[in-house]
Design a protein around this motif. Structure first.
Motif, short mmCIF file in Angstrom:
data_model
loop_
_atom_site.label_atom_id
_atom_site.label_comp_id
_atom_site.label_asym_id
_atom_site.label_seq_id
_atom_site.Cartn_x
_atom_site.Cartn_y
_atom_site.Cartn_z
N UNK A 144 0.83 -1.20 0.00
CA UNK A 144 0.00 0.00 0.00
C UNK A 144 0.87 1.25 0.00
N UNK A 145 0.44 2.22 -0.78
CA UNK A 145 1.18 3.50 -0.87
C UNK A 145 0.99 4.30 0.41
N UNK A 146 2.10 4.78 0.95
CA UNK A 146 2.01 5.63 2.13
C UNK A 146 1.19 6.88 1.86
N UNK A 147 0.44 7.31 2.85
CA UNK A 147 -0.46 8.45 2.68
C UNK A 147 0.29 9.76 2.44
N UNK A 148 1.58 9.75 2.62
CA UNK A 148 2.41 10.95 2.49
C UNK A 148 3.27 10.92 1.23
N UNK A 149 3.20 9.84 0.45
CA UNK A 149 4.10 9.66 -0.68
C UNK A 149 3.46 10.01 -2.02
N UNK A 150 4.27 10.49 -2.92
CA UNK A 150 3.83 10.64 -4.31
C UNK A 150 3.80 9.27 -4.96
N UNK A 151 3.09 9.11 -6.08
CA UNK A 151 3.11 7.83 -6.79
C UNK A 151 4.54 7.38 -7.13
N UNK A 152 5.36 8.30 -7.58
CA UNK A 152 6.72 7.96 -7.96
C UNK A 152 7.56 7.52 -6.75
N UNK A 153 7.17 7.98 -5.57
CA UNK A 153 7.88 7.62 -4.36
C UNK A 153 7.73 6.16 -3.97
N UNK A 154 6.81 5.45 -4.61
CA UNK A 154 6.59 4.04 -4.31
C UNK A 154 7.48 3.10 -5.12
N UNK A 155 8.18 3.63 -6.11
CA UNK A 155 9.00 2.77 -6.96
C UNK A 155 10.04 2.00 -6.16
N UNK A 156 10.65 2.66 -5.18
CA UNK A 156 11.67 2.00 -4.39
C UNK A 156 11.14 0.86 -3.55
N UNK A 157 9.91 1.01 -3.05
CA UNK A 157 9.31 -0.05 -2.24
C UNK A 157 9.15 -1.32 -3.05
N UNK A 158 8.63 -1.18 -4.26
CA UNK A 158 8.42 -2.36 -5.09
C UNK A 158 9.74 -2.93 -5.60
N UNK A 159 10.73 -2.07 -5.78
CA UNK A 159 12.06 -2.54 -6.16
C UNK A 159 12.63 -3.45 -5.07
N UNK A 160 12.44 -3.07 -3.81
CA UNK A 160 12.92 -3.89 -2.70
C UNK A 160 12.24 -5.27 -2.71
N UNK A 161 10.93 -5.28 -2.89
CA UNK A 161 10.19 -6.54 -2.89
C UNK A 161 10.67 -7.44 -4.02
N UNK A 162 10.81 -6.88 -5.20
CA UNK A 162 11.25 -7.68 -6.35
C UNK A 162 12.69 -8.16 -6.19
N UNK A 163 13.52 -7.35 -5.56
CA UNK A 163 14.93 -7.75 -5.41
C UNK A 163 15.07 -9.00 -4.56
#
Length: 285
Positions: A144-163
């Protein structure tokens, strides 16, 4: 070991899709927290019927522990052992795949024994150890996207999961803070999240209408009446899937009742949302 099975491989309704998150619209739905077997199965059996009636892939969601309650005495759910056992009974009785939140990396292995989809709550979407643990668990993952983040700010979270090895990953829009105690949904975020994260995008119509801290005694309030119009707007704006918490009696639910959709209204609301979803995509061809 069971942690190595393919996500959703055991579920009859999984035949409606080729992956956990598509192609086509899909639904993540259920009560906020795991309750007693009667309530859990009432909701799950209704969801299974809706899945067949609408030919809509449905994943049953409920949390065994809500670790982010506003007050110490607020309902959190039955906990890891009892809650996961209850979710396993739902899956055995209905054939629905299971999604549950994980708040601590130490709980991931136990949750992965039962759940087909592991969900990272919005307020933990930058916790590296948790993201790596769910990514390595051999399950589909929804962040889930943090309530304080821009859409682009979520790219790193999914990168961690995929890594860590996850191949089936989704990201969920749940609104952004607007002042104190309110959330707004930027309908541009679905396209931006999809481009930035390279993942299916889910719209959480439940927590987008939550009003943190505005309920009785500091609990969260909510604007339940806003769920349908926001859901329809998100269907038109590009959401790939829907997240809806639902309950037979939301006003007496132990958690998040003010922003849950009554179970009796679910199918009608979904029918209209699916009409919008298909019309928007047909018009874009």
């Amino acid at each position: 070991m069971s942690a190595q099975r393919s996500p959703l491989s055991h579920a009859p309704l999984g035949a409606l899709r080729s992956t956990a998150f598509g192609p086509g619209p899909f639904l993540l739905a259920g009560p906020c927290v795991v309750e007693d077997d009667r309530l859990n199965l009432t909701v799950a059996e209704h969801l299974a019927k809706v899945a067949q009636a609408l030919q809509l892939p449905v994943i049953f969601k409920a949390s065994y522990d809500k670790a982010n309650r506003s007050r110490l005495g607020a309902a959190r759910g039955p906990g890891v052992e009892e809650g996961l056992a209850a979710l396993a009974r739902v899956r055995a009785a209905t054939g629905l795949p299971i999604l549950t939140d994980v708040h601590d990396a130490a709980q991931v292995a136990a949750a992965a024994e039962v759940a087909d989809v592991l969900q990272v709550p919005a307020f933990l979407c930058r916790q590296t150890d948790l993201l790596l643990a769910v990514g390595a668990a051999g399950r589909a993952v929804n962040v889930k996207k943090g309530q304080w983040l821009s859409p682009e700010g979520m790219a790193g979270a999914l990168e961690k999961v995929r890594s860590a090895g996850a191949t089936q990953v989704a990201v969920t829009e749940r609104g952004s803070f607007f002042g104190y105690g309110d959330l707004v949904v930027d309908m541009r975020s679905f396209a931006r999240l999809r481009e930035a994260c390279r993942a299916p995008v889910v719209f959480d119509a439940t927590h987008s209408v939550q009003q943190p801290g505005k309920g009785a005694e500091g609990a969260s309030g909510g604007l339940r009446e806003c769920i349908p119009p926001l859901l329809y707007a998100a269907a038109a704006a590009g959401a790939d899937g829907f997240f809806l918490e639902t309950h037979p009696d939301p006003d007496h639910a132990p958690s998040d009742g003010p922003n849950m959709l009554p179970l009796a209204e679910l199918e009608g609301v979904l029918r209209r949302a699916l009409d919008v979803w298909h019309a928007a995509r047909d018009g874009a061809r």
